[in-house]
Structures are given as C-alpha cells and as structure tokens.
Design an enzyme around this catalytic site. Structure first.
Site, PDB file in Angstrom:
ATOM      1  CG  ASP A  70      12.216  19.502 -36.778  1.00 46.31           C
ATOM      2  OD1 ASP A  70      12.695  20.641 -36.709  1.00 46.31           O
ATOM      3  OD2 ASP A  70      11.772  19.005 -37.830  1.00 46.31           O
ATOM      4  CB  CYS A 125      -0.919   0.017   1.218  1.00 44.33           C
ATOM      5  SG  CYS A 125      -0.012   0.228   2.757  1.00 44.33           S
ATOM      6  CG  ASP A 142      13.511  24.099 -33.691  1.00 47.60           C
ATOM      7  OD1 ASP A 142      13.511  25.294 -34.025  1.00 47.60           O
ATOM      8  OD2 ASP A 142      13.150  23.170 -34.434  1.00 47.60           O
ATOM      9  CB  CYS A 166       4.448  -0.380   1.827  1.00 50.58           C
ATOM     10  SG  CYS A 166       3.332  -1.492   2.685  1.00 50.58           S
ATOM     11  CG  ASP A 215       9.620  24.947 -37.787  1.00 46.41           C
ATOM     12  OD1 ASP A 215       9.690  26.107 -38.208  1.00 46.41           O
ATOM     13  OD2 ASP A 215      10.358  24.023 -38.179  1.00 46.41           O
TER      14      ASP A 215
END
Length: 761
Positions: A653, A46, A657, A49, A458
């Site tokens: 990408d 749980c 960038d 723990c 872009d």
C-alpha cells in the site's frame, strides 16, 4: 452540465508498448506521439460486426483500435496526421455509427441505446412475431387444422407470416443489407438469407403451384425464436452493465457550498450543481446526505458509510482532519468539508474509469474468438451452398428437400454465443468486483490470477490493523498495574504519538481515568514528562531513568511489541507494551488463501519475535516469515521468490511497495495507500483487509473459468450443430431455437458471477 470529449494526447518519451497505456487515475491514455479517443459504436449486432470495425480501423496507418461488442465502444489510438473526424468517417464507411464518448463530470450514467433497435421495440416485435408464428405453426403442423383449411390455410399462413418476415425481422434484414452494401457479412446475413430462402420458396410455390412444400412456419418461427433470444440477451447485457451504471449514479448531484461574504465576512450556504465545485471550496454535508466529492473535514464529527465504494459494511467514525471520499453517505453529524479532488480526479471517477477500462479491454483468448468470428460467416455461407448442392445431387434434383438442410445450416451457425462469451463475463465479473471494492484493471489480469501460487503479505496495515493497542502492563515491586497505567495515561494525554493514543485508549477500556497534569514536555526521541500532583512522571525509553529493575528489563528484552517505561524519582516503576494486533478477519482470510492453493508469506520491517507472533496468530508457516526487511528490499524478496520458480502476488500500500508491486506477477494495492502503489498494481483493493485479497483472486479465477466455459460451449455448439444440420438431422425450426438458446445460456452463465459473494462459503 459540463462535459468533455474523451480525447487525450501523450508527449511522454518512449514507445510505451504496442497497446494503450492504462492509468489507474484517469482511464486510458495514449502511447507517446499518439492521440486517443473513445467512441460509441452503433449498429453492431454480433462478434463479426465488432471484428470488422476493429479490422478496418487497424488498417489505417499508425492506428491501434480495440472494439468491444458488449460495451459497444471502440478505444482508438491514432497518429497526429489523423483526426477524430477521420476515425469516425472510417467507422461510418464500414456501415456503423460512431460518436466520441462524452465524459460527464457529474457522474451521470451513459445512455446505453446502441442496439439496432431499442429494447422496447425489440419487445414489441418479439410479442407480435411470437403470437403470429404460433398461429402459423398450428396451421401448418396440426393435421386436422391443415386438412380442414386446405389451400386457404396456405394463404392464411402467407398473410400471417408477411408482418413477421418484413416488420418483426426488419432488424436482421436491415443489418444484412447494410453489411452487404459494404461487401461484408455478419450473423444477420445468415438469418436474413435463411429466412428469405424459406419465405421466397414458399411464396413462389404458393403463387405458381409448382410444389406443395411450403415453409412459411420456418420463416415465422425462426424469426420469433431469434427475437426472443435477442431480447433476453439485451436484458442480460443491461444487467451486466448495471454495476458500472450504478457506480456512475452514486455521486451527489448538487452540493451546499459555503461562500465568504465580502461585506459581512460571514459564511453563507449556496446550493449549486456538483459540477461547479472546485478544489479548495468548503461545503456542508448534512446527516444522511452524500459527500459531494473527495475532501478533508474541517469541522464536525460523524460516521461515514463507505460501503458503496469500499464494500465495507461498518460505518467509520470521522472528525476534523479526516479525509472523506465522494459518494459516501454521512451518518448522524453535520460536517464541513474542504474539497481536495473534483471531477475526473475523484476516487469514484478513478473507480469508474478502472471498471470501464477493464470491461473495454480484451483478453488474448477473446482476440482469438474475434478472429474466428470474422471468417466464420463467409465459411458458413459456403458450407450452406455446398449442403444445398450435395443434397440436390443426392436427392435427384429435389429442390425442396435440399433447401431445408441448407437453411438449417444458415440458422444454426450464427456465432452470437461466440461473440458474447468473453465480454458478458467480463462485464459481470468486473462489475461484481467493483461492488465488492475490487478493481481489476484489465482482462489480461485474469490469466495472472490463475497462475499465481504465492501471495506476499505486508504485516502492518494488511494483516494487522496498523493501529497499536495496549497489550501488557508489568509493574515492578508492589505497585498496582492500574496505578502505573493511570500515571502513564495521564502523562500521555499531552501527546499525539500513536503509542500515547494506544495507552490512553487502553486505560479507558480498563476503567482507568487519567489525572490532571501540569508542566507537560515532549522529550524528542525519548518520551514525555509531566507533573501529577507535584511529582514529575516520565514515560518513555530506559534512558530516562537511572534505575530499571530486572523484571522490567526482561520485558524490554522480550520484544513482544513497543514497550515504554513509566516512573518517577529516576526509577522505572512499570513497563507498558503496545502492539499492532491482527485484524479479526485475518486468520480466516489466510485460511481462504490456502484453500485457493496459495502459499502466504509474511514480509515486514518489524522484529523477528513480533513477526512470528503475528504469523502464528493468523496461521502463516514460520518458515515463510521474512522479518526486518527494509522497505527498499521488498523488491529483492519478491524477485528471490520468483527465481525459486514461484508465481508471486504482492500485496502492498505504500510508495515503497511500488517497485515490488511492479516486479510481482500480480500486484495488488490497498486502496487506502498511495496513488503510486495503485498505478503499479494490477488489482486495486478498496478495503485494507486480507479477506479482500482472497475475494479478488477467487473472483478473477471464477471470471476466467466462466469465460472458458462460455467459449467451450460456443465453439462446441457450432462445431457439432453445423454437421448435424448439413446432414439433415436438424430442421430449421430446431436450429433457430437452439441458436437462440445457445446465446441465452452463455449470457446466463456469465450472470452467475453477480452472485459471487464476499464470503464465498
């Protein structure tokens, strides 16, 4: 099969912040001066723990630890004066098992067997407990049966409840005993104490006859209910992990490697385990086989199905020189590939590391839930004791009447749902994202996606295909357009320039076949020239011609794309324009972004005319178009939007960038781009498509919403149910059923994320 322990060190300068630095390319790395280890933790049942293990580890000097209940893993950064053995010993002293995670080069799935008992054992205990508890319930609750059996019925209930309490309920008692030995308590403590109180009272009453009130059915039915809930929960957790397991199973297991025979000089095939593959090795991929690792094709033509990695359903054509990704499936052709990345450096390994990293991390809201869980159990034990004492006082010393609400408080208060609320949603949400080619780097990203109101896109490669296509042929005079196109395409057959490829492809699509050429020459920075049937034909810039007719000058001035002239004898005869066109899905994707409440901006280094044309085609407001932006200025544009009060998501990408991605409140890198861009981003998109941006933001927001729903339910349930139980309005039977149902509802709510589709509508 080779493997290595997941232990890493860092010697980079700087402090690196307070938490582990996460890398897009290789999973977690430690802050400067610290070592890092990932541990499999066993025995946790749980949230109490996991909170306890985390607390104990963080008490060690210089240690930064995060423990996840759903993945049953600990991510630990520790100083040089400690060792992995010290970390493991600390976990074991806390009452749980710990072993360093092994990183498998071959992409084998992890063995998820860290529950207190395995799922099959849990299933058997559930069935046995369910059947026996049903019989005990009938013996106790059905008056004709109860009256007919009399005292024998009590003894029968006792005998039937014994295996339920001792054998079926053993996981709860064992976990409670282990924690008690270390002076702590968890939800298993509540279950064990509650059922033991009911069982103990009933046994004493049966043996001594001091009371006719017995609660064997409470102990039996509560344990049966909790086992049913625990079993359903275990199954749901396994489903949540399934995305990660599936990812790790994607990779090829062996490969047909090509060896160069020293004697004959010939190449021969040897099938070896994929772990033996090294960078630079050449290997064969037959039709229908998986590509063994990332590489570059050196021979052959085929199609590649990359849907399991990128989510893109359409196979792509590949030929010599193209790069392929490991775990993708070869189509109809035989390929020879040279390995460029192996083991933990492959795209699949990066994806797996990112998904696991996201699932292991914790959102700020989860840390709050953990802190509450850590103090919750002791508080409930006190509340149960007070309930018993108050009822004893109110009932005039009626112990039997006082025991029932106290047991009900213990049973219903278990914070299982609280502990599962966030991890199960994260497991399912990030797993579903991986299936769609969306890699969310951590749970903290989810908060960012909720606040974002602006998305900067872009143009080239994101909104558009990035591949120019033939859009217009304008001849001067009486020259037929197809004749002009035929002349240009013929010359361009000698060129590798993207504009040349667009003209040749456009000509073929229009049924125009190029003529043979001779004396082809490239004119650097200007174009190309070749002879067609003895005539020198030039294709390129206006500087190549002494005379450019007015009609062609107007086409050049319009700037609708990249325009080249074709002509001979010093006179330009036609203008041919190629342009980068929007992807077919871009307009619908921009509409989806608007539906999500986002304002799209277009950022491009292209000219104003082209930028506005593309923006108009996909539905972006002309006022939100920034054209002629130099790569190094993207950062400033993002910053300017932020200064206007906007919360910005940047999609990019390229290397240029990276700064803009880091500056944005939410950076999203296209997976086809560079590693630098991917490392600077918060979300990596494996498909270069605006639709993925909408999917990523939509899925992240939905995951966050599911976490919030789960926490509201879990907190609300305990807040309302404990007072009802204390006031005697809930019996232990109903409390047990409600507690189990609460956990199951939270897990099922999280599993709804598996249905999040690429096309939401």
């Amino acid at each position: 099969m080779s493997s290595s322990t997941s232990t890493r060190t860092s010697s980079s300068p700087g402090t690196g912040g307070t938490g582990p630095d996460r890398s897009a390319t290789g999973g977690p790395t430690a802050p400067a001066g610290l070592q890092h280890v990932d541990l499999d933790i066993t025995g946790m049942t749980c949230a109490s723990c996991s909170a306890r293990v985390e607390r104990k580890l963080n008490k060690l000097d210089g240690v930064q630890a995060s423990v996840n209940l759903a993945t049953e893993k600990a991510s630990v950064d520790f100083p040089a004066d400690l060792s992995v053995a010290d970390i493991v010993a600390t976990v074991e002293k806390t009452g749980y098992g710990a072993t360093p995670v092994k990183q498998e080069r071959g992409g084998r799935p992890p063995a998820m067997t860290h529950d207190v008992v395995d799922r099959e054992s849990l299933r058997l205990r559930m069935i046995v407990a369910g059947v026996l508890a049903f019989v005990v319930f009938l013996l106790h609750m059905v008056p004709p049966v109860r009256d007919a059996l009399g005292t024998a019925g009590h003894w029968l209930q006792f005998l039937l409840t014994l295996p339920v309490y001792f054998w079926a309920g053993w996981p709860f008692h064992r976990a409670a005993a282990i924690n008690a030995r270390h002076g702590s308590s968890t939800m298993d403590t509540l279950v064990s104490v509650g059922t033991t109180a009911a069982m103990g009272w009933s046994v004493v009453a049966l043996l001594t006859g001091f009371s006719h009130d017995m609660y064997f059915e409470v102990a039996a039915v509560v344990i049966a209910f909790l086992l049913i809930g625990r079993y359903i929960e275990a199954r749901a957790k396994a489903q949540g992990r399934s995305a990660l397991t599936s990812l790790m199973q994607l990779g090829a297991k062996d490969v047909a490697i090509l060896r160069h025979e020293t004697g004959s000089g010939a190449w021969s095939e040897h099938r070896v385990p994929v772990e033996e593959l090294a960078v630079g090795d050449r290997f064969v991929v037959r039709p229908g086989e998986k590509v063994a690792t990332d590489g570059r094709i050196v021979d052959g033509t085929s199609t590649i199905d990359a849907s399991m990695v990128t989510g893109e359903s359409m196979p792509v054509e590949v030929t010599a020189g193209d790069e392929v990704v490991g775990a993708t499936v070869n189509g109809h052709g035989r390929l020879i590939v040279r390995a460029t990345r192996v083991g933990g450096e492959t795209t699949l390994a990066r994806i797996t590391a990112l998904v696991e990293q996201a699932q292991t991390g914790k959102a700020p809201i989860q840390r709050l839930a953990d802190r509450i869980s850590a103090v919750f159990v002791p508080i409930v034990l006190v509340v149960a004791l007070l309930t018993f004492v108050v009822w004893l006082f109110v009932s005039g010393g009626d112990v039997a009447r006082s025991l029932m609400p106290a047991v009900a408080v213990l049973i219903i208060a278990c914070p299982c749902a609280l502990g599962l609320a966030t991890p199960t949603a994260l497991l399912t949400g990030t797993g579903r994202g991986a299936e769609l080619g969306i890699l969310i780097k951590g749970p903290q990203i989810l908060e960012s996606t909720r606040l974002v109101d602006t998305v900067v896109l872009d143009k080239t490669g994101t909104i558009t295909t990035g591949e120019p296509v033939l859009t217009e042929v304008v001849p001067a005079g009486n020259l037929p357009a197809d004749a002009a196109l035929k002349a240009a395409a013929s010359v361009e057959t000698g060129s590798e320039h993207p504009v040349a490829r667009a003209i040749i492809t456009g000509a073929r699509e229009r049924g125009v076949r190029p003529s043979p050429i001779t004396d082809f020459v490239t004119l650097p920075g200007q174009g190309a020239r070749a002879r067609i049937k003895g005539t020198a034909v030039s294709v390129g810039k206006p500087e190549l011609f002494q005379e450019v007719p007015e009609v062609l000058s107007e086409v050049l001035a319009a700037g609708t794309g990249t325009t080249v002239l074709v002509g001979w004898d010093g006179v330009a005869r036609a203008a041919i324009t190629v342009a980068d066109t929007p992807r077919p899905s871009s307009a619908a994707a921009v509409a989806r972004l608007k539906e999500l409440g986002l304002t799209p901006y277009l950022l491009t280094g292209d000219n104003e005319h082209t930028a506005r044309r593309v923006a108009a085609e996909v539905g972006i407001d002309p006022r939100n178009v920034d054209a002629g932006v130099l790569p190094q200025d993207k950062f400033e544009h993002v910053k300017a939007l932020q200064e206007q009060g906007r919360v910005v998501a940047m999609v990019g990408d390229g290397v240029n960038d990276a700064a803009a991605l880091a500056q944005a409140d939410l950076g999203m890198a296209m997976g086809s781009g560079t590693d630098v861009a991917a490392e600077s981003a918060d979300i990596v998109l494996m498909r270069s498509d605006v639709d993925t941006v909408a999917d990523a933001i939509g899925l992240s927001r939905k995951t966050l919403r599911v976490i919030q729903e789960n926490l509201v339910w879990a907190f609300g349930y305990n807040t309302l149910a404990i007072p009802l139980a204390a006031f005697g309005l809930l019996t232990p039977l109903i409390a047990g059923a409600a507690m189990a149902l609460s956990s199951v509802l939270v897990v099922l709510n999280s599993l709804r994320l598996k249905g999040y589709a690429q096309r939401v509508n």
